[in-house]
Structures are given as C-alpha cells and as structure tokens.
Design a protein around this motif. Structure first.
Motif, mmCIF file in Angstrom:
data_model
loop_
_atom_site.group_PDB
_atom_site.id
_atom_site.type_symbol
_atom_site.label_atom_id
_atom_site.label_comp_id
_atom_site.label_asym_id
_atom_site.label_seq_id
_atom_site.Cartn_x
_atom_site.Cartn_y
_atom_site.Cartn_z
ATOM 1 N N GLU A 197 57.118 -76.603 80.675
ATOM 2 C CA GLU A 197 55.675 -76.707 80.868
ATOM 3 C C GLU A 197 55.000 -77.238 79.607
ATOM 4 O OE1 GLU A 197 53.897 -73.109 82.146
ATOM 5 O OE2 GLU A 197 54.450 -73.390 84.258
ATOM 6 N N ALA A 198 53.969 -78.045 79.809
ATOM 7 C CA ALA A 198 53.203 -78.582 78.681
ATOM 8 C C ALA A 198 51.750 -78.736 79.108
ATOM 9 C CB ALA A 198 53.773 -79.932 78.239
ATOM 10 N N LYS A 199 50.824 -78.536 78.160
ATOM 11 C CA LYS A 199 49.399 -78.699 78.426
ATOM 12 C C LYS A 199 48.925 -80.043 77.897
ATOM 13 C CE LYS A 199 48.001 -73.833 78.549
ATOM 14 N NZ LYS A 199 47.085 -72.799 77.972
ATOM 15 N N LYS A 200 48.002 -80.632 78.650
ATOM 16 C CA LYS A 200 47.480 -81.942 78.252
ATOM 17 C C LYS A 200 46.021 -82.042 78.676
ATOM 18 C CE LYS A 200 48.269 -86.913 78.824
ATOM 19 N NZ LYS A 200 49.100 -87.956 79.493
ATOM 20 N N MET A 201 45.191 -82.624 77.832
ATOM 21 C CA MET A 201 43.792 -82.846 78.175
ATOM 22 C C MET A 201 43.689 -84.141 78.983
ATOM 23 S SD MET A 201 42.021 -80.320 77.153
ATOM 24 C CE MET A 201 40.414 -81.067 77.526
ATOM 25 N N LEU A 202 43.065 -84.028 80.146
ATOM 26 C CA LEU A 202 42.889 -85.188 81.015
ATOM 27 C C LEU A 202 41.398 -85.450 81.209
ATOM 28 C CD1 LEU A 202 45.600 -84.458 83.742
ATOM 29 C CD2 LEU A 202 45.775 -85.994 81.777
#
Length: 422
Positions: free
Chosen positions: A225-230
C-alpha cells in the motif's frame, strides 16, 4: 417416464419441422384430450401416463436447447425428469459439446484441462476503480479543482512484484496444476453449465512461495500500500453522470498496465435552483405591492455570488401574476465548450399580506376604490349566509368518502350509457 425410447413428435402428433407455435397448439389439444379428469374412472390410470408423456414432450420440444439435444441424441440425453446429461447413452463430454461448442474430454475434475479455451487470457489492464462523487451546483457552475489523498496498491519495490526473495523459486500449485484457476460444472436450472473460478490455494497465481521464501516487505503479495496526492478538475458546466478519469491511477498488478480511477459525478440538490440541462429555474418572492406597482431590486443571488437585479414593469401599468415566469437569457449553466450559457427562468411567487397587516378602514376603502372591481353579482332566488373555516385544508378533501374520494365508477366495460328511446 419409462427408459424405453419414444418419439416425442409422435406423442404430440406433429412433424420434426414443427414451429414453436405448432408445438404449443398441439400440446393444448393433446393435454385436453388426455387429461385424467376428462375420462372415466376406469381409464384414468392410462390417461395419467399419456398426460405425463404429453407434458414431457412439450417441455423438451418447446425449449430450443432441449429440442436440439433431443434431435441429436434422443431421449438418452435426458433423465426421467427431462434434465439433460444425466441418463445413459452418450457421455457428458459429448452432450456438453453440443450445448456449449466444446471439444475433447473433460479430463480430471481437478484441472479439467479438456474444457475449452484453456487458461483465461490475462487482462491487459488491472481493473478500473469506479466511485460516485457528489458535487455542489455552485462547483458545476464555476468549475473546481479538488485535491485528495489516495491509498492504492503499488508493485513492491523490494522484490519488483515477484513476491519472493531474490534467489527463491516459487512452487507450482498442485491444486490447479499451475493454471491459477479451476473449471467446474454447476447446475443452472435443468442444465450443467461450465464456469471458471480462481484457485483459492494460490489466489490465482498458479504458484506460491513457502513462508520462509516470501518477500519480507510485501509478505508474498507482490504489492504494497502507498499513499499519493491526486488532483481532479471539475469543468464548469459538468452535469450528472459525467465521468472524470484519472488514467493509470488504480491499483497496480504485476504484469499489467494499471487501470483508471473513474469518478461518476452526482449533482447535489440545491435549495434555490433546479437544473435541466443548461437551463436553471428558481422561485422569487414578490410582495403584492411590488406586483402591482413595480420594483427595481436584486431578487436572487446567483451561483457565482452575483446579484441578479430585476426592474419591473418594462411597460407602465403591467402587473405580475402568481406563477408568471420571467426568462433571463444567458444566465443559466455554462456549456462545457465555448462561452455560451443556458437561460434562467424565474417563477413569480406573490406574497400576500399576513395577519400582522392591520390596515385602517380608511386605507381599505381607498384600496377598494383603486383596485379592479369584482365581477357582476351572481343572481339566485335563495341566498344563505354560511359559516366557514378560514384555515381549511385540502388534505381533508374526500376524507368522508368510504371509497377514498373515487366518486362514481363507470360500468365494467367502460361503455357509454345508452339513452332510452322516447
């Protein structure tokens, strides 16, 4: 029915080229002729046998797939209940080949390698992620950029999506023979239908690593899992069910292109405006005095914060009436392409004075003199001065009717009444 071979076409007394309509008509005729309730008591047992034969003949011949099986294999393709593939005669592979266009044998139940198509083709892209997104009408009018944090699966950087340690070798799954899936037969009504299911032992991978050989970071899952700003941009003029697509931002799967995140716009209900395509409508309140004498003021705050000012009347002496519509061209929703806009329709609601208004008799007399006079008096022979409730409620209308306010009912055939000849 007996296992003795019979000719279903002879049972219904039709030819093998009979249409479905011919089969239906023949069945009705034969069923009536052989119904046990239509014959004497002594013949009832024989009639029941004939009736069952007629019913089975109809059930098989009227169904196109069953009829094809019968024409190909005869009654050996059916059991006593008319279900295909359960009796002696041709084996199940042969029957399934007729039903589904299969070739070859079933093979073993575990792998079922003889089923058609082999291993299902691997998707080119990972699945898209579809989500509903509620948007205010103000944002659809002006356009808006939205930033949000997304959590998704990405290919593990430590094992590069392998799932195991650098020099470890995955073991072939014996449950699915390395296929990643199993094919099974399931009963759908009267038919056996082949279907493909993911192997639960290897989770569809066809192989797996032993616990000691799994990648320590992804635990053998190949992704983490990874977080990313979209960021998405809602264009002005967007509407319900429009889609905003972020290409390649769905979960990553080894060996596949990442799918897309698809936002499906849902328009939030607005307390003032209603929308129909590019047009808007709103109700504005006007006092009785304004409706009669005119006004010049801001009647509405638009979706972008601007005040919409109306000057009335355009021609001296014009009055506004309840429900009248004022069309304001070019003040509706913007089109997504170009600079044009729809129209704004303002519905007039005239506010009459409430109980707080206490005019003097002199004021009322002056109003009576200024305002239009009523229509001529209604002439009748008898006049009753009745009492009334000034707070009546139309919800009570028809409450005393036991039929729910239905009034009279027409004749059963809805035919007009005939006048008697004089």
């Amino acid at each position: 029915m007996s296992s003795v071979e019979i000719d279903l076409y002879e049972v219904l007394e039709i030819t093998s080229s009979a249409s479905k309509d011919d089969i239906r008509k023949a069945y009705r005729k034969a069923a009536l002729a052989s119904h046990p309730d239509k014959v004497p008591e002594a013949e009832r047992e024989a009639a029941e046998i004939r009736f069952k034969a007629v019913q089975e003949a109809y059930d098989i011949l009227y169904d196109e797939e069953k009829r094809h099986l019968y024409d190909t294999h005869g009654m050996s393709a059916f059991n006593g209940s008319g279900e295909p593939g359960m009796a002696g005669g041709p084996d199940l592979d042969d029957i399934l080949a007729q039903m589904f266009g299969m070739g070859g044998g079933i093979g073993g139940i575990g792998g079922m390698g003889g089923m058609p198509g082999g291993r299902p083709p691997k998707p080119r892209k990972s699945p898209d992620e579809n989500t509903k997104y509620e948007v205010r009408l103000e944002d659809l009018y002006k356009g808006k950029t939205v930033k949000f944090a997304s959590t998704k699966n990405i290919i593990c950087g430590q094992c590069q999506g392998k799932g195991g340690k650098e020099r470890a070798t995955a073991k072939k799954c014996s449950t699915c023979d390395g296929q990643g899936f199993k094919q099974i037969l399931t009963r759908m009504g009267q038919f056996l239908t082949p279907s493909t299911v993911t192997c639960s032992t290897c989770n569809g991978q066809g192989e797996f690593f032993s616990p000691k050989d799994k990648c320590k970071k992804c635990k053998g899952n190949k992704t983490v899992e990874a977080k990313k700003m979209l960021e998405i941009y809602i264009p002005r003029g967007a509407k319900e069910e429009d889609k905003i697509v972020l290409e390649g931002e769905a979960d990553q799967v080894p060996g596949q292109e990442p799918g897309d995140i698809v936002f499906h716009i849902e328009e939030e209900e607005h307390p003032v405006f209603r929308r129909a395509g590019p047009d808007l409508t709103a109700t504005i309140d006007v006092t009785l005095a304004e409706a009669l004498t005119g006004f010049s003021r801001v009647v509405l705050k638009h979706l972008d914060g601007r005040g919409i000012e109306i000057t009335h009347p355009k021609t001296p002496g014009e009055v506004l009436t309840p429900g009248q519509v004022l069309k304001v061209a070019g003040e509706g929703m913007p089109h997504k392409r170009g600079d044009s806009r729809g129209d704004l329709y303002l519905i007039i609601n005239i506010k009459f004075p409430d109980e707080k208004w206490k005019p003097s008799p002199a004021v009322l007399e002056r109003l009576r003199e200024m305002l239009p006079k009523p229509d001529p008096l209604i002439q009748t022979d008898t006049v009753d001065d009745v009492e009334y409730d000034p707070q009546g409620n139309l919800d009570d209308f028809g409450a005393g009717d036991p039929r729910g306010g239905a009034g009279w009912e027409d004749d059963e055939n809805d035919e007009p009444a005939q006048c008697a000849t004089q």
